[in-house]
Design an enzyme around this catalytic site. Structure first.
Site, PDB file in Angstrom:
ATOM      1  N   THR A 140      36.860 139.901 -57.493  1.00 49.96           N
ATOM      2  CA  THR A 140      35.991 139.408 -56.415  1.00 49.96           C
ATOM      3  C   THR A 140      35.570 137.948 -56.636  1.00 49.96           C
ATOM      4  OG1 THR A 140      35.159 141.658 -56.241  1.00 49.96           O
ATOM      5  CG2 THR A 140      33.871 139.961 -55.127  1.00 49.96           C
ATOM      6  N   GLU A 141      35.504 137.199 -55.533  1.00 51.42           N
ATOM      7  CA  GLU A 141      35.048 135.796 -55.564  1.00 51.42           C
ATOM      8  C   GLU A 141      33.898 135.619 -54.588  1.00 51.42           C
ATOM      9  OE1 GLU A 141      38.394 133.513 -54.332  1.00 51.42           O
ATOM     10  OE2 GLU A 141      39.499 133.911 -56.182  1.00 51.42           O
ATOM     11  N   SER A 146      36.662 142.295 -50.156  1.00 51.69           N
ATOM     12  CA  SER A 146      37.601 143.280 -49.599  1.00 51.69           C
ATOM     13  C   SER A 146      38.988 142.680 -49.383  1.00 51.69           C
ATOM     14  CB  SER A 146      37.089 143.783 -48.241  1.00 51.69           C
ATOM     15  OG  SER A 146      35.760 144.209 -48.320  1.00 51.69           O
ATOM     16  N   GLU A 377      34.691 148.302 -55.772  1.00 45.72           N
ATOM     17  CA  GLU A 377      36.100 148.746 -55.809  1.00 45.72           C
ATOM     18  C   GLU A 377      36.580 149.224 -54.451  1.00 45.72           C
ATOM     19  OE1 GLU A 377      37.667 150.885 -59.161  1.00 45.72           O
ATOM     20  OE2 GLU A 377      36.134 149.977 -60.433  1.00 45.72           O
ATOM     21  N   GLY A 378      36.180 148.489 -53.437  1.00 48.82           N
ATOM     22  CA  GLY A 378      36.546 148.832 -52.068  1.00 48.82           C
ATOM     23  C   GLY A 378      35.409 149.570 -51.399  1.00 48.82           C
TER      24      GLY A 378
END
Ligand SMILES: Cc1cc2nc3c(=O)[nH]c(=O)nc-3n(C[C@H](O)[C@H](O)[C@H](O)COP(=O)(O)OP(=O)(O)OC[C@H]3O[C@@H](n4cnc5c(N)ncnc54)[C@H](O)[C@@H]3O)c2cc1C
Length: 398
Positions: A140-141, A146, A377-378
């Site tokens: 993630t950034e 997503s 994680e989604g």
């Protein structure tokens, strides 16, 4: 009044029962009943945003960080079912510690076990199993969660390795990690076909501005954001092929989502135990709360949800251990686990009345902790997209 796990021939064989017993005993003695500075350890960890180093070491002493890994690295070779038993038991006593362990075991170690070459596995896995090294995985950034394929962190090829620039956000364990699996783009605008997965040794001078995020819950699990400035990663720390990063990451997530669902089983078992205990002890209108039919309905519904999640989780884990594709079933387990755990814990809190909102009862922390399960994680929506895409392919070949 404690729940017992349903006896099931798939995940209740003698070996798995022994594993469960040893983790359960550890969780009871070293986490649930442990104290620090005169406070229950879990409360201390929540208030101090810290998991004591010795807790990592003690759990490593049980060998469980290698529960799914090959024996040659100190593992038990007990597969995803074994990992789910561990996360179930940890989730029962402290979801925050369970999440930190999950990032170490089911993200970092599992990524290296799945996609590292022999030399990389040799170099990292034993130390991750013994907790000599702590692991994290950074995808993630700031601008991208997503939509992983739109990642902007760039890895540029140079002599002998890669130079990485960009940022990562909300990374579990980053500030305590020695090993970080990191995903980066190798060509601007290349999307999911040009990404790469690396192993980054920490500390690294180019990791700047490490921030510890202040969260609603899961305080003992550290969540960090940081900039990556000219970080050199040698060629021998590239995992798999350049261009395979996205696919490898999705493979890791498909499996780690099942471990996360395992935590949901533990959280739900805890919520149910707390609800039974409280409704037995507390009297309203001259009766125990447990005597009211509406309470029976609520407790039964919670048990149904927990049993569904347990079955889906261990079914998905069984599929992993048979080498079957778990994209769809991992998403189902994560979606159902997080949504139903949230509902179940909300019910437990409601049955406590005002006390459930107070820090002196375990359901208050459970409620704060479980919320994030529907996001990381989604998100739940991303899990549903995965289920739909899988069905679209099966039904219409699209
Ligand atoms: C406690 C915690 C720990 C974490 N640990 C890690 C870690 O260790 N490593 C790591 O890499 N990341 C980690 N994350 C990040 C986490 O995985 C992301 O937050 C998550 O994937 C969602 O991404 P986002 O926050 O950017 O939300 P976004 O992607 O911005 O989504 C925001 C909303 O938009 C919705 N949405 C997305 N796409 C669509 C669409 N196509 N149509 C309609 N709606 C859509 C989402 O469902 C969501 O409701 C962690 C997060 C938390 C909270």
């Amino acid at each position: 009044m404690l729940t017992s796990n349903a006896l099931n021939p798939v995940w209740e064989t003698e070996d798995y029962l022994m594993l469960r017993k040893s983790v359960k005993d550890f969780c009871r003695d070293e986490v649930l009943n442990a104290k620090r500075e005169g406070k229950p350890l879990v409360q201390w960890m929540d208030e101090n945003e810290e998991t004591p180093e010795e807790l990592w070491q003690k759990l490593a002493g049980l060998g469980v960080f290698g529960v799914s890994l090959p024996e040659q690295y100190g593992g038990f070779e007990m597969g995803k079912i074994g990992a789910c038993i561990v996360s179930d038991e940890l989730g029962y006593v402290d979801p925050a510690f369970a999440l930190a362990v999950g990032a170490h075991m089911s993200l970092a170690s599992e990524a290296i076990a799945l996609f590292g070459n022999d030399e990389q596995k040799e170099r990292y896995l034993s130390d991750l199993v013994s907790a000599k090294k702590i692991g994290a995985l950074a995808s993630t950034e700031q601008g991208v969660g997503s939509d992983v394929a739109s990642m902007s962190t760039m890895a540029e090829k140079v002599d002998g390795g890669w130079v990485v620039n960009g940022n990562k956000q909300f990374i579990t364990n980053a500030e305590i990690a020695d090993v970080m699996v990191i995903i980066a783009q190798t060509q601007k605008g290349g999307g999911n076909k040009t990404m790469a997965m690396f192993i980054l040794d920490l500390p690294s001078d180019g990791i700047k501005g490490m921030v510890r995020e202040e969260k609603m819950g899961l305080h003992a699990s550290l969540t960090n954001s940081f900039a990556i400035e000219d970080v050199f990663i040698p060629d021998n720390n590239l995992m798999g092929e350049v261009g395979g990063g996205f696919k490898m990451l999705m493979n890791v997530f498909n499996r780690s989502r099942i471990t996360l669902a395992g935590c949901c089983v533990g959280m739900m078992r805890r919520a149910i135990d707390e609800a039974w205990n409280y409704t037995w002890d507390r009297r309203v209108f001259g009766k125990r709360i447990l005597e009211f039919p509406t309470t029976h309905e609520k407790l039964a519904e919670m048990e149904v949800l927990k049993t569904l999640v347990e079955s889906m989780t261990f079914d998905a884990a069984w599929r992993v251990d048979r080498g079957l594709d778990v994209k769809k079933f991992g998403a189902i387990a994560k979606y159902a686990g997080s949504e139903m755990a949230f509902k179940c814990i909300d019910s437990a809190l409601q049955l406590h009345g005002g006390q459930g909102y107070m820090k002196s009862y375990a359901v208050e922390k459970l409620f704060r902790d479980v919320r994030a399960w529907r996001i990381f994680e989604g998100t739940s929506l991303i899990q549903l997209f995965t289920v739909f895409r899988s069905d679209l392919k099966t039904r219409l070949g699209m």
